[in-house]
Every structure is written in structure tokens, then in C-alpha cells.
Design an enzyme around this catalytic site. Structure first.
Site, PDB file in Angstrom:
ATOM      1  N   GLU A  88     -33.208  14.839 -27.681  1.00 42.42           N
ATOM      2  CA  GLU A  88     -32.800  16.227 -27.686  1.00 42.42           C
ATOM      3  C   GLU A  88     -32.809  16.652 -29.179  1.00 42.42           C
ATOM      4  O   GLU A  88     -33.036  17.951 -29.187  1.00 42.42           O
ATOM      5  CB  GLU A  88     -31.295  15.988 -27.044  1.00 42.42           C
ATOM      6  CG  GLU A  88     -31.484  15.677 -25.414  1.00 42.42           C
ATOM      7  CD  GLU A  88     -31.726  14.150 -25.176  1.00 42.42           C
ATOM      8  OE1 GLU A  88     -31.737  13.380 -25.935  1.00 42.42           O
ATOM      9  OE2 GLU A  88     -31.922  13.937 -23.907  1.00 42.42           O
TER      10      GLU A  88
ATOM     11  N   HIS B  15     -22.612  11.326 -17.420  1.00 42.43           N
ATOM     12  CA  HIS B  15     -23.514  12.384 -16.820  1.00 42.43           C
ATOM     13  C   HIS B  15     -22.818  13.409 -15.909  1.00 42.43           C
ATOM     14  O   HIS B  15     -23.449  14.077 -15.183  1.00 42.43           O
ATOM     15  CB  HIS B  15     -24.919  11.721 -15.950  1.00 42.43           C
ATOM     16  CG  HIS B  15     -25.845  11.143 -16.761  1.00 42.43           C
ATOM     17  ND1 HIS B  15     -25.626   9.918 -17.494  1.00 42.43           N
ATOM     18  CD2 HIS B  15     -27.236  11.265 -16.726  1.00 42.43           C
ATOM     19  CE1 HIS B  15     -26.911   9.581 -18.130  1.00 42.43           C
ATOM     20  NE2 HIS B  15     -27.719  10.571 -17.572  1.00 42.43           N
TER      21      HIS B  15
END
Lengths: 153, 638
Positions: free
Chosen positions: B347, B414
């Protein structure tokens, strides 16, 4: 993983070994005398001049930070100054061949790199091109302080 | 770090160690994808080779796909030189012998690709050795065999900063390097070779001192070099934070696409879908027939791909898979690899390269899949993306739309809503649409601008049809102004302001309030977090005198709290009770089966109204919203 590439188990499971090529270390060994074929005297002197400019610029910053003056000109700078005195040859060598269409990005210790790239660009652009850049960049605000008394490159 | 000069190709420095290690890769990507002349040099320190984002940048820069999958003139490596300015120290840590294990930094090249990054160590105390290396390496880049890694050996006599007492190195060591000083040595060599005389060198030094003195005098004279006048123009820095521009395309040329948009299978499929969730009798269309939230995002993005030739998108599984949530399904067929590709699962590099790409003049949509992965690109989102427009005095634009999906059903790592982390940072625009109409309109607005936008989506929403906008989601182009909340249902007794997917639970609560307690709730969807126009909310509170604010973030330190505080301040006289925040618990997000005990629901909203704002006749609470419980939870930090 795209379908166009097939991972063949019988290939990737084969025994083998990874090999590496030797990585050159400090292999350059020409003298200035030998390099005279590739550089004019003017070029070589400019390389020297650019290093001196960077050294002096950072020396100035260092003196302002530790003494508050440079050659009798006083100034207080409470902000940071991460200097690279000693690294001038690396900066000038990096920037020497680069054109204005080549971009450099830097770190917290990049005064030298910026100056080297700037001096390299100045050497490559005509006075007309430089004037155009200075007059248009930031609407000429950064040009204003040096506009009067400008004696050319 | 503000010192850069783009007309000379001098792009930003970076106060964060290794900050250029991914940004420069994005700049090289820009050069390649947009067929621009020139190469990119990332000047980074030897110690920055320990930084995760630098490794991510290197991994991104060496992806096989440039050679294996990119086609035509796009085939081949990036025009990039990773130039390690190896002064052998990272602040006070010695990289060789103490804080790193590479001994010679050029060794790193061997681990990254078969070309070993064409790595070599160069003597950075000899300018001609470095020039020689650049001449040779440039050829490699022109043959599209980049990137290249150079380990330029050097040394700084100056400390890390002037406060550095150099306690980590010996006087003898510094003196040994000074004895080989490159400037003095090169001067001697020039004289020896008859290139210059001693007098000439002395003259150079004298001229330079004169130049420094006159430059310094000009720079410190405030009449000649005035500072920004914050007294006269108190908002001057504020005006630099955003450009607020409206730009169809970053460059005027035909975009690279594989077929006309009308021939795209997904576009054709969407033409047959129902663009409003319900039929004329109020019955919901089947899921397969319904134009959904993900379709709204898709339509805005494909439209821009055909409008703006510089637009590229990437992230994990963005290509063949169509994105983990199928937003990009159909784009793979429409676009060549260089406009839509799978990135490494990295990321920091996904966002960092996008920053470099945008700095150079391209528009880009990086995607990081789950909101929980924001931490993986923390420096890029917090320190880089928001800063460079204002740090450059708006010379640099930042047309980056970062797609971030808030999860659900996926447990503690998540399923988190971290909108507050981004909305707290000055320099980012933050939106969180909850309906297909808003998703398309806000994505259009985000892509029309040149400011960085964090575009939050939610996995609770991708299948949702449009339930509010009369006539459904328009087929044509429209924008929804970033910063404008939307009244989704009018009411007069209580206001419920929602962020993201809690909108639908608020509507459920509004139904129950009406049916069971005869109370009419006005439901406002924030849609944006920053900027945010409070006026419609204040007008609503003026009418209702009551407000609860709900979202899926853990309530402590959330943006709901920010809104509650602002509304308290601005609407104090209109309020019957302080604004009440109904967010998630300050816990880990539990497994799907236990989510009801964690995320806000209609029942919580009603219990909170009853307990904290106005008693509801006959209501029996199931959850503890008392002040005593709030104090207890805070004491425990949960």
C-alpha cells in the site's frame, strides 16, 4: 495472475540454483588527463566551480546556524539545516549530464543536489530560456529579488 | 523541503527518510505511461534502504509485467535511477557495520531482479566517476532496461544537523575523509592536468564567496525578499491547501483504449439495468437487475478513462479480477495494461507512486482495498498526499482519488472505519457516499478536481440500488459537490446525521420512531467529511432541536465526535440536549456472528434518544446509554 501466463509445476519444482553476476565496486580509474578527451577545460572547471558553490552555500548555512553570522552578515535561523558538506562531488556528478526534462527527487539532505541540478540546468539553457522561466515561474515572484543588479550567467 | 524548482526538473525533497523512494517511482511511471522525455533520479540516503516504503517502491519499480505483459512501446522498464547518496551514516547510526547488513549498498540490487538493477558502487568522491556512471546508466534506461541502482559512496563532515556533536564517530575518521576532500583533490588534479591554474581556482572561490554574500543579503532583506504577509492576508496558507479546480483532462490527446466505450460489455449490461431500486409499485427489483452502488463508481471511472488520457488506476487485483469488490469488472477489456494494472500488495507504494505520478501532471486512482490497510500507507496518506500542493505554493497539483473500502463481516483487522484518521489531516478531501447516485456524482466530482480525495466506500453498500434519487441514477454525467450533506428523509422531531452505511440503519430507526412513538425523524447523510457544510445540519437542528450522529467508526476520537462538538458550538441555543454520538464500541471488531454487539443499529439509536435526549413513552431500553455507563467505559478505556 493473468491467465496468459502459465505456472508449470514441473518447471518450477525442478532443482537448480540462482546465480548472480559480480557487482562492480569503484571500477572507474581514469585520470583527469585521460578525461580531457571527453570534457573541455571549461566543463572541468565548471564541475569544480559547482562543487565550490555547494560547499560555500552549506558553509554559509552552517555558520548561520552555529554563529548567527556569515562573513559579518548576521542572521538568526531557528529552523533546521541538514547539511551535506563533503558530498559535493556526488551531487555534481549526479546532476552534470541531466537535462531539465530529467527530474530529481530528494531527501532532507538535498541542498547540494538541488544546487547541482540548478547549475546544470543553467549551463544548458540559453539566456532567453532562463529569462522566460524566471519571469513565468510563480509570476516572477522568485525572480524579483535578483532582477535588479542581475549581471547574467 | 519546500525548496524545489520544477522548471529545472528539481522536484521535491522530503523531510521523511526514504520519502522519495516511492514518489520517484511514480514520477518514472508518469514519464513512461505518458511517453514523456527524460529520466527520474531518486536521491535517497543509504539508511533509507531500511525503510519499508523504499522497498515497496523498489518492488513496484521492478515488476515483471513491464516486460512480460505491457505491450507495444509500453513494453520495458522504468526510466529510473535509484541514486543512493551513501554517506555511510543514518543520523548517528553507521549503516555499514551497525544498522544494516548489506556492507556495500549496491548488493541490494542483486535481490530485486535478474538484471540486479544494473547496480554498482561508484566513488562519489570523484565527480568524473559519477558522471561516467550516469552516462553509462542512461543508455540502459534508453534501452528500456531500467531501473538502475547506484550506490554513490560519499561522506559528510558536517553533522546530521548543527546540533550534532558527532559523538558517534572519531575525529580521526572525519579528518581522514577531509584529507581526501573531493574539492581540494579535484582542484589539484585540474592544475596537474593543465586544465586550470591555481589563480583560477582561487578566483572561483573568491567569486563564490561574493555570490553567497550578495545572495544572502538579498535573501534576508525583507524589503527585497518579503515573507508572506499573514497580517494583511490571514488566509494565505489556507488558500493554498486546495486548488478547487475543475479540469476535464490533465492533457489534451486521445486516450489509449482497447475499444469504443459503447462496445464495452459492462457498459452494455448496465444499459439494461434498473437505475432505481424499486418498481412503480414500490417493489424492489431483483439483485441481478438492479443498478448498484458499485456500478455508480464504475460509470464515473470509465467515463473519465475515456476523457482523460493521463488517468491510470491500480491496486491489488485491479485488473483481471476487476477489484476485490467487482467495481472494475469490464475495465480490463477496455484498457491496455499501462492504464489499469495489478500492483504489488504494497500500500505504501500504491499511494506513494500515485503521489509521484500526480506531481508530474497525471490523474490517478490508487486503491488500497480495505480501510484497515491505511496504516500500511500512513506516511503517504498523512505526510505526503496532503502536503505537496501547499508546500509548493500550488505549483504542484495532486489529482489523486484514493479508493478505500470499509469492510464488514471480516473481523478485527478488516472491518474498521478509520475515516477520522484522514479527515483530521489538513489537505485531504474526504467523502463517504452511501447511495449509487451519490457514489457516481461524488466520484465524478473527485475526478474532475485536482485535489487529493480519500474516497471511502463500504462493503455493506456495493449491492445497494438507488432508493432516494427520483428517476434513479442518471445515465449522463453529473457532479455532486464535495462537502454537501443531503437530507435523505425529512422530519421535524429529531435529526439523525449519518456517516456512510449507517444511513440505512438510521432510516430503519426513523421508521420505528414514527410507527411506535409518533416521532418524525429527519435523516441527513453527511456524504462528505471534509470539507463539510454545516448549514443544512444546523437548519435541521433549528427545526428539531435534537440530533444524534451515527457511523460505523469506534466512537472515541471519531469524526462523529468532531461533528457533535461543532454542532454543540454552533447550535447551542437551538438544542434541547447535547448532540449524541452513536458509534461502534471501543473494542476490536468481533466476528460477523457477534457484530450486532459492536456496530450501531436502529435499536441503539432509539435507546440513545430515549436515554439522553427525550424519553419515549413506553420504551424499554435494551442497551445502556446512561451517563454512569459512559463514565465507567471511559475509565476502562473501552
Amino acid at each position: 495472475m493473468p491467465k496468459s501466463q502459465f505456472i508449470d509445476p514441473s518447471e518450477v519444482r525442478k532443482a537448480g540454483k540462482i546465480t548472480f553476476n559480480p557487482i562492480p565496486v569503484n571500477q572507474y580509474n581514469k585520470t583527469v588527463e585521460e578525461e580531457k578527451a571527453n570534457f573541455s577545460n571549461e566543463d572541468l572547471l565548471r564541475i569544480y566551480r559547482d562543487m565550490v558553490v555547494i560547499r560555500e552555500f552549506e558553509t554559509m548555512l552552517n555558520l548561520i546556524k552555529i554563529r548567527g553570522d556569515y562573513n559579518g552578515i548576521t542572521y538568526d535561523h531557528p529552523g533546521p539545516a541538514h547539511l551535506s558538506i563533503g558530498q559535493e562531488a556526488a551531487a555534481v556528478g549526479m546532476a552534470y549530464t541531466l537535462g531539465v526534462e530529467d527530474f530529481i527527487f530528494g531527501s532532507h539532505r538535498s541542498h547540494g543536489e538541488i544546487l547541482a541540478k540548478g547549475l546544470s540546468a543553467i549551463a544548458k539553457l540559453s539566456d532567453e530560456q532562463l529569462m522566460q522561466v524566471m519571469e513565468s515561474h510563480f509570476d516572477g515572484i522568485t525572480f524579483a529579488p535578483v532582477k535588479n543588479g542581475h549581471t547574467g550567467t | 523541503m519546500h525548496a524545489f524548482f520544477t522548471p529545472f526538473g528539481v522536484y521535491p525533497n522530503n523531510a521523511i527518510v526514504g520519502g522519495s523512494g516511492d514518489i520517484a517511482v511514480g514520477a518514472a511511471l508518469y514519464k513512461k505511461v505518458n511517453r514523456k522525455d527524460g529520466i527520474v533520479v531518486a536521491n535517497i540516503g543509504d539508511a533509507s534502504m531500511a525503510c519499508g516504503p523504499v522497498w515497496e517502491g523498489l518492488t513496484f519499480a521492478t515488476m515483471d509485467q513491464f516486460n512480460e505483459l505491457w505491450e507495444g512501446d509500453m513494453k520495458g522498464g522504468l526510466p529510473l535511477i535509484i541514486n543512493i547518496m551513501n554517506n555511510q551514516y543514518g543520523m548517528g547510526g553507521q549503516t555499514c557495520g551497525e544498522t544494516a547488513g548489506y556492507t556495500i549498498a549496491a548488493r541490494i540490487g542483486a535481490g530485486l531482479n535478474e538484471d540486479q538493477l544494473h547496480a554498482e558502487r561508484v566513488d562519489g568522491y570523484n565527480p568524473l566517476a559519477v558522471i561516467d556512471a550516469y552516462k553509462r546508466k542512461r543508455k540502459i534506461l534508453e534501452e528500456k532496461r531500467g531501473p538502475v541502482l547506484l550506490d554513490v559512496l560519499t561522506y559528510r563532515y558536517s553533522g546530521h544537523s548543527p546540533s550534532d556533536a558527532s559523538s558517534y564517530r572519531s575525529k580521526e575518521e572525519v579528518e581522514a575523509w577531509e584529507a581526501q576532500d573531493s574539492i581540494a583533490w579535484f582542484g589539484r588534479e585540474l592544475v596537474k592536468a593543465g586544465v586550470a591554474t591555481e589563480e583560477q581556482l582561487v578566483g572561483v572561490k573568491g567569486d563564490t564567496i561574493n555570490l553567497m554574500e550578495s545572495s544572502m543579503k538579498l535573501a534576508i532583506d525583507l524589503t527585497i525578499s518579503p515573507r508572506m504577509d499573514m497580517a494583511k492576508y490571514p488566509n494565505l496558507i489556507g488558500e493554498m491547501i486546495f486548488g478547487n479546480e475543475s479540469v476535464d483532462r490533465m492533457e489534451d490527446r486521445a486516450p489509449d483504449v482497447n475499444h469504443p466505450m459503447a462496445e464495452n460489455a459492462r457498459v452494455q449490461q448496465l444499459a439494461k439495468k434498473e437505475r432505481f431500486a424499486f418498481d412503480e409499485n414500490g417493489k424492489a427489483h431483483s439483485k441481478i437487475k438492479t443498478y448498484a452502488y458499485r456500478d455508480g463508481i464504475f460509470e464515473a471511472i470509465i467515463d473519465r478513462f475515456y476523457k482523460d488520457p493521463t488517468l491510470i488506476a491500480y491496486g491489488e487485483e485491479n485488473r483481471d479480477w476487476g477489484g476485490a469488490f467487482a467495481v472494475y469488472r469490464g475495465l480490463t477489456e477496455a484498457l491496455p495494461y499501462h492504464r489499469l494494472f495489478n500492483s504489488p500488495i504494497a500500500e505504501a507504494a500504491i499511494v506513494g507512486t500515485a503521489i509521484g505520478y500526480a506531481m508530474c501532471g497525471g490523474r490517478v486512482i490508487p486503491e488500497i482495498m480495505y480501510c484497515d490497510f491505511l496504516g500500511r500507507c500512513g506516511d503517504q496518506v498523512f505526510n505526503q498526499l496532503p502536503k505537496w500542493q501547499a508546500m509548493s505554493g500550488n505549483v504542484i497539483k495532486m489529482p489523486v482519488v484514493l479508493r478505500v473500502s470499509v469492510g464488514s463481516k471480516y473481523g478485527a483487522q478488516h472491518s474498521q472505519d478509520w475515516t477520522a484518521l484522514t479527515a483530521q489531516i489538513p489537505g485531504l478531501k474526504v467523502v463517504f457516499p452511501a447511495t449509487p447516485y451519490d457514489a457516481k456524482g461524488l466520484m465524478n466530482a473527485a475526478l474532475q478536481g485536482t485535489d487529493p480525495v480519500i474516497f471511502f466506500e463500504s462493503q455493506r453498500l456495493y449491492d445497494m440500488g438507488e432508493m432516494f434519487h427520483k428517476g434513479g441514477v442518471p445515465e449522463g454525467y453529473y457532479e455532486i459537490a464535495i462537502g454537501e450533506p443531503d437530507i435523505k428523509r425529512e422530519g421535524k422531531d429529531v435529526t439523525i446525521l449519518t456517516i456512510g452505511a449507517t444511513l440505512y440503519r438510521a432510516l430503519e430507526a426513523a421508521d420505528i420512531l414514527q410507527e411506535k412513538y409518533g416521532m418524525s425523524a429527519e435523516v441527513i447523510d453527511a456524504r462528505s467529511l471534509s470539507p463539510f457544510n454545516y448549514e443544512p445540519v444546523l437548519a435541521s437542528v433549528k427545526k428539531t432541536g435534537r440530533i444524534i450522529i451515527s457511523g460505523d467508526a469506534s466512537s472515541r476520537g471519531s469524526f462523529m465526535k468532531e461533528m457533535a462538538q461543532t454542532i454543540s458550538e454552533l447550535a447551542f441555543d437551538d438544542l434541547d440536549a447535547p448532540p449524541v454520538v452513536v458509534g461502534s464500541r471501543n473494542w476490536i471488531t468481533p466476528a460477523y456472528e457477534l457484530e450486532d454487539s459492536f456496530f450501531p443499529c436502529a435499536e441503539w439509536m432509539i435507546d440513545a434518544i430515549h436515554e439522553k435526549i427525550v424519553p419515549l413513552k413506553g420504551h424499554v431500553v435494551k442497551n445502556n446509554f446512561t451517563s454512569a455507563e459512559q463514565i465507567r467505559r471511559n475509565k476502562l478505556g473501552v
